[in-house]
Design an enzyme around this catalytic site. Structure first.
Site, PDB file in Angstrom:
ATOM      1  N   GLY A   1     -10.987   4.379   4.146  1.00 47.30           N
ATOM      2  CA  GLY A   1     -12.309   3.813   4.416  1.00 47.30           C
ATOM      3  C   GLY A   1     -12.838   4.104   5.814  1.00 47.30           C
ATOM      4  O   GLY A   1     -14.047   4.217   6.009  1.00 47.30           O
TER       5      GLY A   1
ATOM      6  N   ASN B   1      -9.914   0.507   1.247  1.00 45.79           N
ATOM      7  CA  ASN B   1      -8.810   0.391   2.209  1.00 45.79           C
ATOM      8  C   ASN B   1      -9.260   0.779   3.611  1.00 45.79           C
ATOM      9  O   ASN B   1      -9.884   1.841   3.795  1.00 45.79           O
ATOM     10  CB  ASN B   1      -7.679   1.347   1.811  1.00 45.79           C
TER      11      ASN B   1
ATOM     12  N   ASP C   1       2.262   5.283  -5.280  1.00 46.41           N
ATOM     13  CA  ASP C   1       1.517   6.510  -4.993  1.00 46.41           C
ATOM     14  C   ASP C   1       2.276   7.727  -5.511  1.00 46.41           C
ATOM     15  O   ASP C   1       3.139   8.274  -4.837  1.00 46.41           O
ATOM     16  CB  ASP C   1       1.278   6.624  -3.485  1.00 46.41           C
TER      17      ASP C   1
ATOM     18  N   ASP D   1       0.856  -1.190   0.000  1.00 44.82           N
ATOM     19  CA  ASP D   1       0.000   0.000   0.000  1.00 44.82           C
ATOM     20  C   ASP D   1       0.896   1.246   0.000  1.00 44.82           C
ATOM     21  O   ASP D   1       1.874   1.305   0.763  1.00 44.82           O
ATOM     22  CB  ASP D   1      -0.869  -0.063   1.273  1.00 44.82           C
TER      23      ASP D   1
ATOM     24  N   HIS E   1      -7.463   9.835   4.620  1.00 43.93           N
ATOM     25  CA  HIS E   1      -6.869   8.814   5.494  1.00 43.93           C
ATOM     26  C   HIS E   1      -6.981   9.249   6.949  1.00 43.93           C
ATOM     27  O   HIS E   1      -6.842  10.423   7.245  1.00 43.93           O
ATOM     28  CB  HIS E   1      -5.373   8.657   5.200  1.00 43.93           C
TER      29      HIS E   1
ATOM     30  N   GLU F   1      -2.579   6.030  -7.987  1.00 46.05           N
ATOM     31  CA  GLU F   1      -3.527   7.021  -7.442  1.00 46.05           C
ATOM     32  C   GLU F   1      -3.463   8.323  -8.233  1.00 46.05           C
ATOM     33  O   GLU F   1      -2.393   8.772  -8.628  1.00 46.05           O
ATOM     34  CB  GLU F   1      -3.199   7.289  -5.965  1.00 46.05           C
TER      35      GLU F   1
ATOM     36  N   THR G   1      -7.281   2.706   9.959  1.00 48.31           N
ATOM     37  CA  THR G   1      -7.533   3.329  11.264  1.00 48.31           C
ATOM     38  C   THR G   1      -8.633   2.620  12.055  1.00 48.31           C
ATOM     39  O   THR G   1      -8.508   2.439  13.274  1.00 48.31           O
ATOM     40  CB  THR G   1      -7.906   4.820  11.061  1.00 48.31           C
TER      41      THR G   1
HETATM   42  P1  13P Z   1      -7.943   4.763   6.917  1.00 49.03           P
HETATM   43  O1  13P Z   1      -6.848   4.730   7.934  1.00 49.03           O
HETATM   44  O2  13P Z   1      -8.670   6.064   6.890  1.00 49.03           O
HETATM   45  O3  13P Z   1      -8.845   3.594   7.019  1.00 49.03           O
HETATM   46  O4  13P Z   1      -7.224   4.684   5.475  1.00 49.03           O
HETATM   47  C1  13P Z   1      -6.546   3.526   5.137  1.00 49.03           C
HETATM   48  C2  13P Z   1      -5.975   3.618   3.784  1.00 49.03           C
HETATM   49  O5  13P Z   1      -6.512   4.231   2.895  1.00 49.03           O
HETATM   50  C3  13P Z   1      -4.723   2.884   3.548  1.00 49.03           C
HETATM   51  O6  13P Z   1      -4.225   3.126   2.273  1.00 49.03           O
END
Ligand code: 13P
Length: 284
Positions: free
Chosen positions: A211, A231, A103, A81, A181, A133, A234
């Site tokens: 997400g 994704n 990215d 990622d 994020h 992205e 958090t």
């Molecule tokens: P979150 O931490 O907001 O869920 O985002 C995760 C993410 O997009 C990892 O690439």
């Protein structure tokens, strides 16, 4: 079983559901996530972001991810990622990841195109898939706090998305539609109209980053309008932190071994909630 990223995403794209991609930072995270996917018969993506390497070194996590994928009874992709350079993408490919995200969203458009295209060429030779992205996803650092507000000029441009996909040959594109994020202080309102325009203009699985904290309504609109991968980082961390806090506060005999089980169970529960929201249950 380890299954190609493009196969997992193309199935989701055709079936109008999304596959959750969960940032797993420990063995407990991985075991809990796979358990959730197996219980709900869902495909799943295990992923690790480059900014997370200091707390979860990729050389150590790669064998854990790959062993979990090989043993799983559901399709699993192992994904880098937010790779920040060609070198990091190559490192992940050498370690056995079957897809990488480069990215380049903060680069000028042409530079993002040329660096992404170079990574696609190298990844293809190794049989590895690529996500890229376009547009600016707000960033508070997977665990930080954001306002939930985004200005329209950071959204992915529809015509640029088509040119980018054509010139790079990526397998999936992460887009910016007001997502962020990290932890939102206010629930964001995603620009579903822009998502629809991008999805209509292109014929490719789209990815929603950030997400955590998204409303159920927005999740549903996303997965029914072209988002095939979501994704989540958090939300998993918060679920685990809350469960551990409760465990050590309420249990006088708290010990490390039981705490590991608490972490696995909290991860499993959170991943299951997301799988059900993303409608990937029963699709394995
Ligand atoms: P979150 O931490 O907001 O869920 O985002 C995760 C993410 O997009 C990892 O690439």
């Amino acid at each position: 079983m380890l299954v190609p990223f493009h196969k997992i995403l193309n199935d989701a794209y055709a079936g109008h559901y999304a596959v959750g991609a969960f940032n797993c930072l420990s063995v407990e995270h991985v075991i809990g996530a796979i358990q959730a996917a197996e219980e709900l018969r869902s495909p799943i993506i295990l992923q690790l972001a480059e900014v997370q390497f200091p707390c979860a070194p990729i050389e150590m996590m790669a064998p854990v991810y790959l062993e979990a994928a090989a043993k799983a009874t559901v399709p699993v992709a192992v994904h880098l990622d937010h790779g920040q350079s060609l070198e990091t993408c190559v490192k992940a490919i050498k370690l056995g990841f079957n897809s990488v995200m480069f990215d380049g969203a903060n680069l000028p458009f042409d530079e993002n195109v040329s660096q992404t295209a170079q990574i696609v060429r190298i990844a293809r030779a190794a049989g590895v898939d690529v996500e890229a992205e376009l547009g600016k996803v707000g960033d508070t650092g997977f665990g930080g706090e954001g306002t939930g507000e985004a200005t329209p000029d950071v959204f992915t441009d529809v015509e640029e998305s088509a040119a980018f996909i054509e010139k790079t040959g990526v397998d999936a594109l992460a887009i910016a539609i007001g997502n962020l994020h990290g932890r939102y202080v206010a629930t964001p309102k995603l620009n579903i109209e822009r998502l629809k325009e991008i999805a209509q203009r292109n014929n490719l699985p789209l990815v929603l980053h950030g997400g955590s904290g998204t409303s159920e309504e927005d999740f549903k609109s996303c997965i029914h309008n072209g988002i095939s991968k979501i994704n989540v980082a958090t939300a998993l961390q918060m679920a685990v932190t809350d469960a551990v806090r409760r465990y050590v506060t309420e249990c006088p005999g708290a010990n490390y071994i039981d705490m590991k089980e608490v972490i696995t169970a909290a991860t499993c529960e959170s991943v299951k909630q997301h799988i059900l929201l993303f409608e990937s249950d029963g699709k394995a």
